[in-house]
Write a protein that holds these residues in place. Structure first.
Motif, PDB file in Angstrom:
ATOM      1  N   PHE A 158     -34.438 -15.782 -45.345  1.00 34.66           N
ATOM      2  CA  PHE A 158     -35.142 -14.968 -46.338  1.00 34.66           C
ATOM      3  C   PHE A 158     -34.479 -13.608 -46.482  1.00 34.66           C
ATOM      4  CE2 PHE A 158     -36.874 -13.066 -42.570  1.00 34.66           C
ATOM      5  CZ  PHE A 158     -37.358 -11.808 -42.929  1.00 34.66           C
ATOM      6  N   HIS A 159     -34.886 -12.912 -47.528  1.00 31.25           N
ATOM      7  CA  HIS A 159     -34.509 -11.511 -47.728  1.00 31.25           C
ATOM      8  C   HIS A 159     -35.740 -10.748 -48.161  1.00 31.25           C
ATOM      9  CE1 HIS A 159     -32.034  -8.021 -48.491  1.00 31.25           C
ATOM     10  NE2 HIS A 159     -30.951  -8.711 -48.167  1.00 31.25           N
ATOM     11  N   ASN A 160     -35.875  -9.548 -47.627  1.00 31.69           N
ATOM     12  CA  ASN A 160     -36.931  -8.673 -48.126  1.00 31.69           C
ATOM     13  C   ASN A 160     -36.697  -8.371 -49.604  1.00 31.69           C
ATOM     14  OD1 ASN A 160     -35.699  -5.733 -48.507  1.00 31.69           O
ATOM     15  ND2 ASN A 160     -34.726  -6.665 -46.717  1.00 31.69           N
ATOM     16  N   LYS A 161     -37.767  -8.138 -50.351  1.00 27.23           N
ATOM     17  CA  LYS A 161     -37.655  -7.824 -51.775  1.00 27.23           C
ATOM     18  C   LYS A 161     -38.520  -6.599 -52.060  1.00 27.23           C
ATOM     19  CE  LYS A 161     -35.408  -9.864 -55.249  1.00 27.23           C
ATOM     20  NZ  LYS A 161     -34.992  -8.719 -56.043  1.00 27.23           N
ATOM     21  N   MET A 209     -29.770 -16.870 -55.782  1.00 27.26           N
ATOM     22  CA  MET A 209     -28.859 -15.730 -55.709  1.00 27.26           C
ATOM     23  C   MET A 209     -27.467 -16.189 -56.138  1.00 27.26           C
ATOM     24  SD  MET A 209     -30.159 -13.811 -52.223  1.00 27.26           S
ATOM     25  CE  MET A 209     -29.359 -12.254 -52.637  1.00 27.26           C
ATOM     26  N   PRO A 268     -39.704 -16.092 -58.300  1.00 29.02           N
ATOM     27  CA  PRO A 268     -38.921 -14.882 -58.573  1.00 29.02           C
ATOM     28  C   PRO A 268     -37.805 -15.117 -59.577  1.00 29.02           C
ATOM     29  CG  PRO A 268     -38.161 -15.881 -56.557  1.00 29.02           C
ATOM     30  CD  PRO A 268     -39.323 -16.724 -57.038  1.00 29.02           C
ATOM     31  N   SER A 270     -31.515 -13.412 -58.416  1.00 30.54           N
ATOM     32  CA  SER A 270     -30.850 -12.131 -58.183  1.00 30.54           C
ATOM     33  C   SER A 270     -29.342 -12.294 -58.309  1.00 30.54           C
ATOM     34  CB  SER A 270     -31.185 -11.607 -56.790  1.00 30.54           C
ATOM     35  OG  SER A 270     -30.352 -10.506 -56.453  1.00 30.54           O
ATOM     36  N   GLU A 291     -25.211 -13.659 -51.156  1.00 27.30           N
ATOM     37  CA  GLU A 291     -25.832 -13.870 -49.842  1.00 27.30           C
ATOM     38  C   GLU A 291     -25.126 -15.037 -49.165  1.00 27.30           C
ATOM     39  OE1 GLU A 291     -27.308 -14.257 -46.718  1.00 27.30           O
ATOM     40  OE2 GLU A 291     -28.671 -12.745 -47.515  1.00 27.30           O
ATOM     41  N   PHE A 315     -37.786 -14.897 -50.895  1.00 28.39           N
ATOM     42  CA  PHE A 315     -37.899 -13.453 -51.065  1.00 28.39           C
ATOM     43  C   PHE A 315     -39.286 -13.042 -50.572  1.00 28.39           C
ATOM     44  CE2 PHE A 315     -34.816 -13.376 -54.911  1.00 28.39           C
ATOM     45  CZ  PHE A 315     -33.740 -13.148 -54.075  1.00 28.39           C
ATOM     46  N   TRP A 350     -32.174  -2.318 -52.425  1.00 24.09           N
ATOM     47  CA  TRP A 350     -31.202  -2.533 -51.361  1.00 24.09           C
ATOM     48  C   TRP A 350     -30.011  -1.585 -51.514  1.00 24.09           C
ATOM     49  CZ3 TRP A 350     -30.981  -8.245 -53.267  1.00 24.09           C
ATOM     50  CH2 TRP A 350     -32.157  -8.913 -52.920  1.00 24.09           C
TER      51      TRP A 350
END
Length: 395
Positions: A168-171, A187, A329, A332, A336, A351, A360
């Motif tokens: 995951f990635h923070n959003k 992504m 979402p 993006s 990644e 996300f 970011w």
């Protein structure tokens, strides 16, 4: 044992504060890609304190791999949870009491948050280890910002025997308590390019004696933009950006060389290949038109992050069961290197909302730490339920 207002079950003593403390320690001592020695040692310490076995089978200078799972389920499936651990060469401007203690380095992409959250998932899964229908492997990966860490982990055997991998990635723009789940492209593939143009230098007052690489460069910048507008279907997505031009040393000298740098972002491998082919045609064609010698070098980045549809469905069920708000979402254009894992096994990347004021890589970037136990609980529950599903399918 308790439940927070999102319905997420937290059954590890004081896990909320422990994860905050871990994240803040990592935030104060950021390390750049392939330099994460102290970070790796700290992660190892946290895992070993929780009784989680750290594998000695993977010879890596930075980053590590750990596992949770009972021996009597040794024949069960293996799934992996991945966190990236590196920071960025950015001077922090948050003013936080736990701001970076290392000038010019900062966790400006939230990898400290990712590491703390996946450590939290490991703690929670260790507490229910006897229930697991297989093994959960935790991949703490270096050098995501250089897009080389995932390849190193693969070469070290991180996915040996693994049936699926999750990350995951923070959003920042998503509110805390929200999770972005999407099947398919999420992504972009992130490639770089360097174009060197070699001409003939001369006095600026005698341009006819030159082959001017600056003129060639100017035409190239414009011509390359036509690829997206005229060679790609309007319903497909791509970005071409020329981000740097270096040429010349004096106002009255036409230089003999110009160098252009930039990036290509795509969400589909076929589109990526088509653009690269057309890009090379334009570079060679424009250079030939102006009698300039062109050398094009590609800096191949990760492929697009493309989520497995079945894993996305399972993730959505888990999120809703825990009371998280699920949204689909927008993809993006950031890159990644989790995508390299998805080339080997089915993978899912989420996300997770962190209600951040800055994007970011901004020097004032920060996250809402209330998202830490939510993230840890989500991945612990997802891992346990997916092991059960996979184990049932192979009986």
């Amino acid at each position: 044992m308790g439940a927070n207002h999102h319905g997420v079950i937290v059954n590890f003593p004081n896990i909320e504060q422990r994860l905050v403390d871990i994240r803040r320690h990592l935030h104060q001592y950021p390390e750049l890609s392939n330099e994460e020695y102290e970070t790796t040692a700290f992660i190892r310490e946290q895992l070993e304190q929780a009784g989680i076995r750290v594998s000695s089978d993977y010879a890596l200078p930075t980053g590590l791999i750990a596992e949770v799972g009972e021996p009597y389920y040794a024949e069960g499936p293996i799934i992996a949870l991945r966190a990236d651990i590196d920071a960025l060469p950015i001077h922090e401007q948050t003013g936080l009491p736990y701001t970076s203690k290392i000038p010019g380095r900062m966790h400006a992409c939230g990898h400290d948050f990712h590491t703390a959250a996946i450590l939290g998932a490991a703690f929670l899964l260790k507490e229910r280890e006897h229930e697991l229908k297989g093994t959960v492997r935790f991949v703490f990966q270096p050098a995501e910002e250089k897009a080389v860490g995932a390849v190193k982990m693969l070469q070290a055997g991180a996915l040996e025997g693994v049936r699926a991998i999750y990350g995951f990635h923070n959003k920042p723009e998503l509110p805390t308590g929200t999770i972005g789940i999407k099947a398919g492209p999420l992504m972009a593939a992130a490639d770089g390019f360097v174009i060197e143009l070699e001409g003939v230098a001369s006095h600026a007052a005698v341009p006819d004696a030159s082959i001017d690489p600056i003129v060639t460069a100017a035409h190239l910048v414009t011509a390359l933009q036509s690829i997206v507008s005229r060679n790609i279907n309007p319903l497909e997505s791509a970005v071409i950006s020329v981000t740097k031009i270096n040429s010349g040393t004096s106002w009255n000298v036409i230089p003999g060389k110009a160098v252009l740098d930039g990036t290509l972002r795509t969400f589909d491998e076929e589109v990526r290949s088509r653009i690269i082919e057309r890009f090379e045609e334009i570079v060679n064609g424009v250079a030939a038109a102006f009698r300039t010698k062109a050398t094009l070098r590609w800096i191949q980045g990760p492929p697009p992050v493309t989520n497995d549809a079945d894993l996305a469905v399972a993730a959505e069920k888990t999120a809703k069961r825990l009371g998280l708000t699920v949204i689909e979402p927008k993809p993006s254009p950031a890159g990644e290197d989790f995508a390299f894992y998805q080339k080997e096994v089915p993978g899912f990347f989420a996300f997770i909302g962190t209600s951040g004021a800055k994007e970011w890589h901004h020097p004032a970037f920060d996250v809402d730490e209330r998202a830490l136990p939510l993230s840890a609980s989500f991945f612990a529950e997802l891992a346990a339920s997916e092991l059960e599903r996979l184990a049932a399918s192979q009986e």
